[in-house]
Design an enzyme around this catalytic site. Structure first.
Site, mmCIF file in Angstrom:
data_model
loop_
_atom_site.group_PDB
_atom_site.id
_atom_site.type_symbol
_atom_site.label_atom_id
_atom_site.label_comp_id
_atom_site.label_asym_id
_atom_site.label_seq_id
_atom_site.Cartn_x
_atom_site.Cartn_y
_atom_site.Cartn_z
ATOM 1 C CB ALA A 17 47.315 -27.368 7.754
ATOM 2 N NE ARG A 92 28.307 -19.421 3.087
ATOM 3 C CZ ARG A 92 27.293 -20.272 2.996
ATOM 4 N NH1 ARG A 92 27.506 -21.558 3.055
ATOM 5 N NH2 ARG A 92 26.081 -19.840 2.834
ATOM 6 C CD GLN A 112 45.290 -26.961 -5.041
ATOM 7 O OE1 GLN A 112 44.653 -27.766 -4.375
ATOM 8 N NE2 GLN A 112 45.788 -25.845 -4.530
ATOM 9 C CG ASP A 157 29.567 -34.123 8.174
ATOM 10 O OD1 ASP A 157 29.352 -33.033 8.716
ATOM 11 O OD2 ASP A 157 30.184 -34.230 7.090
ATOM 12 N NE ARG A 160 30.945 -31.425 13.384
ATOM 13 C CZ ARG A 160 31.080 -30.531 12.415
ATOM 14 N NH1 ARG A 160 30.352 -30.639 11.296
ATOM 15 N NH2 ARG A 160 31.930 -29.533 12.529
ATOM 16 C CG HIS A 185 31.111 -31.180 4.935
ATOM 17 N ND1 HIS A 185 30.937 -31.586 6.228
ATOM 18 C CD2 HIS A 185 31.730 -29.976 5.009
ATOM 19 C CE1 HIS A 185 31.439 -30.690 7.049
ATOM 20 N NE2 HIS A 185 31.928 -29.698 6.336
#
Ligand code: NAX
Length: 328
Positions: A17, A92, A112, A157, A160, A185
């Site tokens: 963000a 993670r 949400q 992705d 990349r 992903h």
């Protein structure tokens, strides 16, 4: 100047963000003549940090920034919005399995998803927070917002993969087109070099080193996120924010004739993917802003093996969160 477009960003005090907000506020995404009102959602513990981000937004004096609302309530953040960038989630941690992360973050997307019912009729939702495809599945299944308005991010992705192919071929990145990243992903994603092109030629005709394509290319794209973490000490942020803007633009602007881009959307059964699963496909955006999944791409037996591997991963993720999928 027209009415401000209302945009929600969750995880607004986080790394991604911190790059995304300034680019949206500057008019880069919606245009220099379209004011933006930002609704920033965070957890209560991050409000202090977020207040600093808001000060910096003010200090940019962006002519396009019409206002900022800061909240820890999803219902407030999503009220009347036309775009939701759902970036917020727990990262993670050490020793945490992917399934642990899914179970920790999944419930965020239940609440949400429900709160998205307060958004505008034409809202578009992009889920970035990982595991983004399955979080998107959860939000979609807990919301009355039509499923075709949801997507999750495969764009980093794709970017990349394009950069890597361009580097190998010694061409500008813009010469690489038709790049699909199938599936998830995750490090099982399949970046599809067989259907991609360089200067209008099949990649396999330009880069004839098949072992490099099948091993080095695929593995490097799959493991790029981990490589950035290892080098930088934290996960991709500026490139992820850049991908957020690329993704959103691709969803709003007609796709260049004949080309496609990658994003994860709800499967309609195309390519044998279970209907309802949120899966990375090649997409095209039409002039009316709707998307279609590009049909008819062929995959070799080798590629289909990669495809099925990532499809099975997403089926497993759906199984882990099945109690969170209200509509299924
Ligand atoms: P940060 O940990 O810097 O920021 C995440 C922010 O989310 C934190 O400020 C946290 O307080 C906030 N948050 C947590 N729970 C929330 C909730 N319930 N509501 C609102 N905010 C909440 O992570 P950052 O580097 O910004 O990454 C954000 C997410 O993007 C992570 O899940 C990350 O794994 C994911 N990524 C996804 C990518 C993709 O291509 N789909 C690539 C980049 C990134 O890895």
């Amino acid at each position: 100047m027209s009415n401000p477009i209302r945009v929600a960003v969750t995880g607004a005090a986080g790394q991604i963000a911190y790059s995304v907000l300034f680019r949206i506020a500057s008019g880069q995404l919606f245009g220099k003549d379209r004011p933006v009102h930002l609704n920033l959602l965070e957890i209560p513990q991050a409000m202090g940090t977020l207040s600093g981000v808001v000060m910096e937004l003010e200090d940019c004096a962006f002519p396009t920034l019409a206002g900022v609302t800061v909240t820890d309530q999803a219902a407030v953040a999503f009220d009347g919005i036309q775009w939701a960038f759902m970036i917020g989630s727990r990262p993670r941690g050490a020793g945490m399995e992917r399934s642990d992360l899914i179970r920790i973050n999944g419930p965020i997307f239940v609440g949400q998803g429900e709160a998205l019912n307060r958004s505008a009729d034409n809202v578009r939702v992009l889920v970035v927070g990982n595991p983004c495809n399955t979080n998107c599945l959860i939000a979609m299944n807990n919301s009355d917002v039509p499923p075709e308005r949801f997507s999750s991010m495969m764009r980093l992705d794709q970017n990349r993969a394009k950069a890597l192919l361009a580097g190998k071929a010694g061409t500008p990145v813009a010469a690489v087109s038709h790049l699909a990243v199938w599936g998830n992903h995750s490090n099982r994603q399949y970046p599809d070099f067989e259907n991609a092109q360089i200067n209008g030629q099949p990649v396999t005709a330009v880069i004839t080193d098949l072992p490099w394509l099948q091993e080095t290319f695929v593995n490097t794209v799959q493991e790029r996120g981990a490589a950035v973490i290892k080098a930088r000490g934290s996960s991709s942020a500026a490139s992820a924010a850049n991908a957020v803007l690329d993704h959103a633009a691709a969803m709003m602007e007609p796709t260049r004739a004949g080309d496609w881009f990658s994003a994860a959307v709800r499967s309609d059964g195309s390519y044998g993917v279970d209907p309802g699963l949120v899966f990375g496909f090649p997409l095209r955006t039409h002039a009316d802003g709707s998307q279609e999944i590009v049909q008819g791409l062929s995959l070799s037996t080798w590629a289909r093996g990669k495809f099925d591997h990532v499809l099975n991963e997403l089926r497993t993720e759906r199984e882990v969160v099945k109690d969170l999928l209200k509509k299924s």
